[in-house]
Design a protein around this motif. Structure first.
Motif: not given
Length: 185
Positions: A26-29, A58-59, A62-67, A78-83
């Motif tokens: 359910x992570x899509x929530x 999920x990909x 989000x528009x990003x690959x899952x790592x 593949x992902x920007x730095x986390x805030x």
């Protein structure tokens, strides 16, 4: 009036770390809630967590690959730095390893580094009451609190009963993190 072209403000980037727990599908929530609150989102899973989610969905969301594994030297990030980081759902195993400083997966490596980088982090554990009764778990939560990690309010479910998905408040991660991210420079 400025002659500068309109520049869209950069959205804050949220990493969602997903562990191998029954509610992980359910992570899509949480992704939807974050996107509606103007976050961009990337998902990192533990190696076992990968089997608990619909990776294509999920990909696409989000528009990003899952790592789930480290990248090779020289590969692009593949992902920007986390805030900010939300660990949801967080298992007994991940909570204890993280608090002990064990970095044997990409997900744990990111969590262990987040402390030293000052990245606001929230954890929404999903454990049963037998696991929650273990002294190591209570000590691990206390260590994470001392590190400034924000702990969700989920009450453990009965062992071998599954359940609790209806009480798992995905949006609590955003409720915990939003004030911390707005305080950052």
């Amino acid at each position: 009036m400025s002659d500068q072209p309109d520049q869209q403000a950069k959205k804050p980037f949220l990493y969602i770390v997903v562990c191998a727990a029954g509610v992980a599908g359910d992570v899509g929530k949480l992704i939807t809630a974050a996107q509606e609150a103007n976050w961009d989102v990337g998902v990192i899973t533990t190696p076992q967590g990968l089997g608990f989610i619909d990776t294509e969905a999920v990909e696409a969301q989000t528009g990003y690959p899952i790592r789930s594994a480290w990248r090779s030297p020289g590969d692009p990030r593949p992902l920007p730095p986390a805030d900010a980081i939300a660990v949801a759902p967080a298992t007994f195993n991940t909570v204890n390893k993280w608090a002990a400083g064990i970095s044997d997966t990409l997900a744990l490596g990111i969590l262990c580094e987040a402390y030293g980088m000052g990245i606001p982090t929230a954890v929404l554990p999903y454990v049963n009451s037998a696991q929650a009764a273990h002294p190591a778990y209570r000590q691990s939560l206390e260590r994470l609190r001392e590190m400034g990690v924000l702990i969700g309010s989920y009450e453990p479910h009965r062992p071998k009963a599954g359940g609790g998905a209806d009480r798992y408040r995905w949006e609590e991660a955003l409720e915990l993190l939003t004030p911390k991210v707005s305080e950052r420079p």
